[in-house]
Design an enzyme around this catalytic site. Sequence first.
Site, short mmCIF file in Angstrom:
data_model
loop_
_atom_site.label_atom_id
_atom_site.label_comp_id
_atom_site.label_asym_id
_atom_site.label_seq_id
_atom_site.Cartn_x
_atom_site.Cartn_y
_atom_site.Cartn_z
N GLU A 171 -42.47 -1.21 -1.23
CA GLU A 171 -43.73 -2.27 -1.63
C GLU A 171 -43.65 -3.25 -1.58
O GLU A 171 -45.00 -3.64 -2.43
CB GLU A 171 -44.03 -1.60 -3.12
N TYR A 229 -36.61 7.12 -11.59
CA TYR A 229 -38.32 7.69 -11.23
C TYR A 229 -38.78 8.97 -12.40
O TYR A 229 -39.63 8.29 -12.28
CB TYR A 229 -38.42 8.17 -9.87
N HIS A 241 -46.40 0.37 -7.21
CA HIS A 241 -46.43 -0.87 -7.61
C HIS A 241 -46.67 -2.49 -7.19
O HIS A 241 -46.15 -2.93 -7.30
CB HIS A 241 -45.41 -0.86 -6.31
N ASP A 256 -27.89 0.56 -5.55
CA ASP A 256 -28.54 1.74 -5.04
C ASP A 256 -28.37 2.25 -6.38
O ASP A 256 -28.28 3.13 -6.16
CB ASP A 256 -28.22 1.87 -3.57
N GLU A 273 -39.29 1.40 -11.35
CA GLU A 273 -39.56 3.19 -11.20
C GLU A 273 -40.54 4.14 -11.76
O GLU A 273 -41.95 4.89 -12.17
CB GLU A 273 -38.72 3.00 -10.40
N HIS A 297 -48.29 6.21 -4.34
CA HIS A 297 -46.83 5.40 -5.11
C HIS A 297 -46.80 3.71 -5.50
O HIS A 297 -46.48 3.15 -5.56
CB HIS A 297 -45.27 6.58 -5.25
N GLU A 298 -46.55 3.45 -3.35
CA GLU A 298 -46.19 2.30 -3.17
C GLU A 298 -47.90 1.18 -3.92
O GLU A 298 -47.29 0.25 -4.14
CB GLU A 298 -46.12 2.23 -1.79
#
Length: 648
Positions: A308, A418, A336, A410, A355, A332-333
């Site tokens: 994003e 999410y 953001h 990560d 998220e 979705h992006e």
Amino acid sequence: MSRVLLSACAVAALTLAACATPPVQESPMAATPAARPVDYVRDVHSHARPEIARVVDVALDLAADFEAKRLSGTATLSITGQTGADEIILDARDLDIRAVRDAGGAPLQFGLGADDPLLGQALTIQLGRPLAAGETRRIVVDYATRPDAAALQWLNPAQTAGGRLPYLFSQGQAILTRTWVPTQDSPGIRQTYSARITAPDTLKVVMSAEHLTPDGEPAGPGLRAWRFRMDNPVPPYLMAIAAGDIAFEAIDERTGVFTEPSELAAAHREFIPTAEMVDEAEALYGPYIWGRYDLLILPPSFPFGGMENPRLTFATPTIVAGDRSLVSLVAHELAHSWSGNLVTNATWDDFWLNEGFTVYFENRIMEAVYGRDRALQEQVLGWDSLQDTLASLPPADTRLKLELVGRDPDEGLTDVAYEKGAAFLRTIERIVGRERFDAWLRGYFERNAFRPMTTERFLEDIRAHLVQGDAALEAQLMMEAWIYRPGMPSNWIPPVSDAFQPVDAAARAVFAEGAAPPRALWDQWNTQQRQRFLGWRPEGLQAGQDWLTPAQLAALDEALDLSDEGNAEVRFDWLQIGLAHRYEPAAVSAERFLLEMGRRKFVLPLFTTLWNEGDWGRPLATRIYREARPLYHPVTTGSVDQLLGWEG
């Protein structure tokens, strides 16, 4: 109504050449947000101490050397901090720091701390004289990146669609910006930035910022320079760069698509809905403040579905399906731009704030553009995926609020952040009603714009502006259980889509009762229904247990053309079935697939499935990975290396 408008150059010429670059466009609102005090949170993934001294602006002047695979030049940092602060601590990983100077050119003392394989090094710079009250001072760091910088991928021409020119792109999330920019690499330390990037004149450079020189400017024999500016302060992981054989075509006056010339027509057709999505997003939760919203469709090695980066979402070509069936990633992006870019998690322990809000917002955009049923189908698929994730993780990692000290952030990039995060927000919406929830959420974005957000601040906001002291409502929402306890609270109601009822019936008939594959139904189904069909599993299925015979696999493959499926999501679902059953045609298809793209969402699970198949799968995984690994971004190879115990 969709705003599919032609730019002035398109009206004039209706040719790609006439629209080679987007128009320079200012943000519709004041670029600099109103000053507000920032309560910094200690970030265990950064060496920085922003409460003492912090970076507020980064000005890059870098040259891209494609032969040496290095960016080199200077980063001029504007810093401020406590009165009397005499040093600043930055994050650096695998950077060659050549010198540090003050604004007048006088050298400043600096030192690099112990090298941590995850966090890199603390770059401590002595300021020469203490900061005065309210002072902003500039320092200049002269440095170069290394060829193996984890944020950067340098592609040779053969790794691109055009095959003529090299390509460079960056991926900074979560803590990789420090491998190409010496700054305070924490999501809670917002910085404006500018850049002058010099590259070979055969290439075009783009960044996640306003393009001040859309066509570049001469910079010496065989070189051009490109200038950029981001006036809204952003977390460092959103600084992004790409350079290559890149063309542009507008969708409307503020949206468009960048990609390689040979891919542009298909990408432009695929993402026409982007303009309408921006309109619907604004109608839901307020003005889009970043000016332009463009997409850059990258070469196949890009490790994520999308990133994003403000003004310029980076996206994988695997979402160009030809039928717009995967454009929820664009929604979705785009979402953001509010949840993540505007209101950002202060640390990666609160990743769900980015998220979970974004998945909820994405689904609302999809509902507005494509209808309630399509949105429900995607909710159900997300719910199904979440159940698999919850079953596979240790209980502590199924909480929304994570504890990632000593771990790669990560590791928090799972469906918990999410899908559980989005489920939490849908539960609040169901209990209080959509109108009331929307009013709170729009206010949440406005009140917390440009503010580093924590779970605790979220709770303060929702209690003050939505719950408002209603003890019965507080109890009904079960917010503490959602956030701090493992698994799913008892007030969650799974989504249901009527469109999946015939799909489930067909799946039971084929997979459990041995019926013929339903080609006629398959042709009528959309991508989400096909994913649902291929996601069916018998109840009580144990790990490693087959549920289909070789004859059933062959019949499915032949009837539905699954091994040659062009939709990446559907093909992935089929390959997971085929590899788990050691079906040789699926292995051949998987090898092609893994050599064609590097999206970690697909790559890591497929190698995991192969690896779990022991004597059959492990030699195959090793052989494929040896060939594919040079094509993948470090974000992807880092995960697969660990899985395979790869030592080269």
